[in-house]
Every structure is written in C-alpha cells, then in structure tokens.
Design an enzyme around this catalytic site. Structure first.
Site: not given
Ligand code: 5RP
Length: 216
Positions: A93, A101
């Site tokens: 998140g 998600e």
């Molecule tokens: C979005 C999420 C993403 O999966 C999490 O923040 C990881 O992001 P990134 O791949 O940019 O590191 O939970 O709500």
C-alpha cells in the site's frame, strides 16, 4: 541496483503467465515493469488491473483488460510489496492501492509476490497503510490509534482516504484482526502469509523462490 532487481524479478513473474490465463496485476513500479514484459511475452492472456496506473500501463502495452467481476476467479495474481518478512507477512500500500490489490490477490488461485532484495525484512513494521471511509476519518483514526492521513495523497478511486498506522506491529495477526474489526477502516496493507503462494526475490540478476531459496 534495485531497478535492475525489479526488472529481473518482473521478467521472472511474466514467465509464470501462460497463454489464455486470467491474471490479476497489482500496482507499483515493479508491476509497471511486469506489464511491459507481459506486453512482449504474453499478450495472449486476459488481465485485471488493481489500479488506474496499472490499467493505463497495461493498455499501452497492448494487454487485454477486463473487470474482475467479469471473470470472478483468477488463475494467478502478481504484485509487488513494500515489506516481506521471514514468516511470510507482507506490508503493501505504499502506492495506496492496497484495497483493490487485496481483492485481486484474494480472487486468485495463486498469488505471487515479486520483490527486489531490499524488501526483505526479518519482521514487518510500521507504517501500515490504511484506507478509511471519508465519513468521520478523524474518529476512525483515533480508534485505530497512532494513525494519520497521508499528506498530499488523493482519495482512492473508490472514494476512500489513505492513511498510515505508525504504532507497533509486534503481532501482525492481532493487528490485522483489530483493523479488520474497526468501523470505518475499509482495508489495511497487512497481507497474511496464507494469501501468498510464492515470493520471488531478485538479488542482483538472480531470482529465487523466497520459500524454497531455489534458483528459478
Ligand atoms: C502499491 C503497492 C506496491 O506493490 C508496493 O508499494 C511496491 O511498489 P514498488 O514495486 O514500486 O516497489 O503495494 O499499493
């Protein structure tokens, strides 16, 4: 460094998708790279996007998108994470998309998490993202305790406000149960280990299964 790992793990994730599969896509920079890989490797599957940014990226990559309600169940869901701990708990998140998600992950027979090595932690900790109803958010957050609205973050596409919990996460199960039972909390970013089938982790250019440690 981590960008290279995100690229490696997203390609490994794309290789899990087979022709004709129904696949959920989470959100974030790893998923954006995954979507690009899927545009090359697997345009012949059907996809559901958990965020508007993933939806835009998927359309640009030429992927076929449908609403989740049209499919009901998914064969596979792929997503990134902010934290993954030794017991298999996730914190998600950071991109404020955790409510959708979680719905997408729960609809999938297999939910696979794709992370760079910096996301591994011995035990998950704060902040834990929240989405709360726009009705009386101060009352909801006071009941949660140690929580505040995330500055300069727009409401979710479903109208919820994005906040973070900064208190202790010593017992993730107890915290998840408490947040689930708090009126006004729409969803939180704690994803329990039983939701997660596999975690793929990139270290340098090598991608391994987190549960087995076996190279893929
Ligand atoms: C979005 C999420 C993403 O999966 C999490 O923040 C990881 O992001 P990134 O791949 O940019 O590191 O939970 O709500």
């Amino acid at each position: 460094m981590y960008e290279r790992e995100k690229a490696a793990v997203s390609r490994a994730g794309a290789r899990l998708v087979e022709s004709g599969m129904r696949v959920g896509l989470g959100s974030g920079s790893t998923v954006t790279l995954l979507v690009e890989a899927l545009g090359e490797l697997r345009p012949d599957a059907t996809y559901v996007a958990a965020s508007l940014s993933t939806e835009r990226a998927a359309r640009a990559a030429g992927l076929r998108l449908v609403p989740l309600d049209e499919l009901g169940e998914l064969d596979l869901a792929l997503d990134g994470s902010d934290q993954v701990d030794d017991a298999g708990w996730l914190v998600k998140g950071g991109g404020a998309a955790h409510t959708r998600e979680k719905i997408v992950a729960a609809a999938a027979r297999r939910f696979v998490v794709l992370v760079s090595s910096d996301k591994l932690v011995p035990r998950i900790g704060p902040p834990v993202p929240l989405e709360v109803l726009s009705f009386a958010p101060a009352v909801t957050l006071a009941r949660v305790g140690d929580a505040r609205l995330r500055p300069e973050t727009p409401p979710s596409p479903d109208g919820g406000l994005i906040a973070d919990y900064f208190g202790p996460v010593d017992d993730p199960r107890a915290l998840a149960d408490r947040l689930d039972a708090t009126p006004g909390v729409v969803a939180h970013g704690l994803f329990a280990p039983e939701l997660v089938a596999d975690v793929l982790v990139a270290r340098g250019d090598t991608v391994s299964g987190r549960r087995t440690g076996a190279p893929l």
